[in-house]
Design a protein around this motif. Sequence first.
Motif, PDB file in Angstrom:
ATOM      1  N   ARG A 190     156.543  65.499  93.493  1.00 53.97           N
ATOM      2  CA  ARG A 190     157.930  65.062  93.649  1.00 53.97           C
ATOM      3  C   ARG A 190     158.253  64.665  95.090  1.00 53.97           C
ATOM      4  O   ARG A 190     159.411  64.500  95.455  1.00 53.97           O
ATOM      5  CB  ARG A 190     158.890  66.142  93.160  1.00 53.97           C
ATOM      6  N   ILE A 191     157.203  64.550  95.926  1.00 51.94           N
ATOM      7  CA  ILE A 191     157.381  64.051  97.293  1.00 51.94           C
ATOM      8  C   ILE A 191     156.690  62.701  97.419  1.00 51.94           C
ATOM      9  O   ILE A 191     155.514  62.562  97.074  1.00 51.94           O
ATOM     10  CB  ILE A 191     156.780  65.010  98.340  1.00 51.94           C
ATOM     11  N   SER A 224     168.757  68.939  90.551  1.00 53.26           N
ATOM     12  CA  SER A 224     167.973  68.072  89.674  1.00 53.26           C
ATOM     13  C   SER A 224     168.600  66.677  89.617  1.00 53.26           C
ATOM     14  O   SER A 224     169.821  66.525  89.538  1.00 53.26           O
ATOM     15  CB  SER A 224     167.911  68.656  88.261  1.00 53.26           C
ATOM     16  N   ALA A 258     165.076  68.925  93.137  1.00 53.03           N
ATOM     17  CA  ALA A 258     165.245  67.636  93.792  1.00 53.03           C
ATOM     18  C   ALA A 258     163.916  66.910  93.947  1.00 53.03           C
ATOM     19  O   ALA A 258     162.838  67.492  93.806  1.00 53.03           O
ATOM     20  CB  ALA A 258     165.891  67.830  95.165  1.00 53.03           C
ATOM     21  N   SER A 259     164.010  65.617  94.253  1.00 50.92           N
ATOM     22  CA  SER A 259     162.859  64.817  94.653  1.00 50.92           C
ATOM     23  C   SER A 259     163.049  64.419  96.111  1.00 50.92           C
ATOM     24  O   SER A 259     164.176  64.410  96.634  1.00 50.92           O
ATOM     25  CB  SER A 259     162.730  63.565  93.785  1.00 50.92           C
ATOM     26  N   ILE A 260     161.936  64.068  96.786  1.00 50.63           N
ATOM     27  CA  ILE A 260     161.988  63.836  98.231  1.00 50.63           C
ATOM     28  C   ILE A 260     161.220  62.574  98.595  1.00 50.63           C
ATOM     29  O   ILE A 260     160.132  62.304  98.059  1.00 50.63           O
ATOM     30  CB  ILE A 260     161.406  65.050  98.992  1.00 50.63           C
ATOM     31  N   ARG A 261     161.796  61.821  99.525  1.00 47.15           N
ATOM     32  CA  ARG A 261     161.109  60.712 100.175  1.00 47.15           C
ATOM     33  C   ARG A 261     161.069  61.045 101.659  1.00 47.15           C
ATOM     34  O   ARG A 261     162.119  61.150 102.305  1.00 47.15           O
ATOM     35  CB  ARG A 261     161.831  59.382  99.920  1.00 47.15           C
ATOM     36  N   THR A 273     167.696  62.653  94.898  1.00 48.53           N
ATOM     37  CA  THR A 273     166.575  62.314  95.767  1.00 48.53           C
ATOM     38  C   THR A 273     167.033  62.367  97.224  1.00 48.53           C
ATOM     39  O   THR A 273     168.031  61.731  97.587  1.00 48.53           O
ATOM     40  CB  THR A 273     166.034  60.908  95.454  1.00 48.53           C
ATOM     41  N   ALA A 300     167.137  56.650  97.719  1.00 44.85           N
ATOM     42  CA  ALA A 300     167.556  58.024  98.001  1.00 44.85           C
ATOM     43  C   ALA A 300     169.060  58.157  97.820  1.00 44.85           C
ATOM     44  O   ALA A 300     169.825  57.210  98.005  1.00 44.85           O
ATOM     45  CB  ALA A 300     167.155  58.422  99.417  1.00 44.85           C
ATOM     46  N   ASP A 301     169.485  59.360  97.497  1.00 42.44           N
ATOM     47  CA  ASP A 301     170.908  59.649  97.347  1.00 42.44           C
ATOM     48  C   ASP A 301     171.512  60.191  98.638  1.00 42.44           C
ATOM     49  O   ASP A 301     172.671  59.931  98.954  1.00 42.44           O
ATOM     50  CB  ASP A 301     171.121  60.684  96.233  1.00 42.44           C
TER      51      ASP A 301
END
Length: 463
Positions: free
Chosen positions: A392-393, A330, A365-368, A333, A406-407
């Motif tokens: 979340r994408i 959580s 998680a979130s996604i790009r 990204t 993004a991380d």
Amino acid sequence: MNVTVFGSGYVGLVTGACLADAGNQVVCVDVDEAKVALLNAGGIPIHEPGLEGVVASGRAAGRLVFTTNVAEAVDHSDILFIAVGTPPDENGSADLKYVLEVARSIGRHLTGFKVIADKSTVPVGTAEQVAAAVTGELLKRGYSASADERIRQGQPDFTVVANPEFLKEGAAVADFNRPERIIIGADDTTSGRRGLEMMRYLYAPFTLNHDRTMVMDVRSAELTKYAANAMLATRISFMNELANLAEDLGADIELVRRGIGSDPRIGYSFLYAGTGYGGSCFPKDVSALLRTASERGRPLRVLDAVERANEAQKQVLGAKIRERFGDDLSGLTFAIWGLSFKPNTDDMRDAPSRVLIAELLRRGASIRAFDPVAMTEAKRVLALDLDDSLDRIVFTETHGEAVEGADILVIVTEWKVFRAPDFHALATRLSKKAIFDGRNMYEPSAVEEAGLSYFPIGRRQVQ
């Protein structure tokens, strides 16, 4: 020659377009009215390098036509290719309903003598089922069940040949035009020999410099296709398992690959470690061959291990990420580079990216995400996979945009555009300064110099 191709997917469309390009009059017939309308309007329903130009050329020359009219398509041609899908059934076997429906359609409209060529990937014995389906329709029309009797009385007659395809997605047009082999399985009857000669004549332009045609019995030809894909899948899973062991032993799978690939008995093809195989062929063909063997009490133990190893390999990237960042993702990204199961295609079937994305989202998680050509198809299949977590994408326009905010960066598909990134720029943009590379695209030392952590498959990890 006059040719009809049933099915306008990867195999059918490439087959029809390339045969038309060689000077044949080709009709491609499909039950999907929207797809036929798209093709007649100049569109292409799939991404395959070089295919759009070949289709456009055939249409402009009047040698390539798309239709839903089965009767006209059967009447038009000397050779009828069956190139429809054979999706996996619930028990893992190949579902032949589309193949047999085409066979029945041919039987309802058959006139004269036709060669029916199975181009779809089908289990051993399918040609006999196709022949039975066609004969059943001829019987309904009052014709004889005996081929010899049909010939004597001048009734409609046919032969079924096995002509498996060996096209690689992303290189299918080149593979068709410069085949490594052309396999024709025909029976040793009057009709079978006649059909074989017609198939030889059709493929003659593709074998002018070197005849790569291999003639065999029908069942051997059907098995050859499955055996080829099973062998390639075996090499992939074998290298993936070695890569996982290499990490534990402190070895470098890339150096191991070079060492064993230099042996001419082994070679370099399909020896790259990664996140597992996917696509339209290997998963379903391995499953179908396992099912065929099981039905005959002949388990294929090696191939069973190949399938299980591949499913496990699709979890490797997720496991690496959890080991580094914990089970709860959580607030993180992830930039995902590559969604299709391999480069140069938009095919998302059994793509490893789907497994990874589902796990990342499940863990908060979130996604790009970015893929050079598979974005539309990815949105479609991920919407089916993910239900309510699709919000979340973020699907980005470029791979550079994907890393904005993004991380962590994860590479799933080895597209050329990802080969030479600016690692120093990535180090300033990725807050966690970590790259998880599912395709071993980079040298660990180059990533390390930029101050990034690097997690490849079976190579030295940079913490």
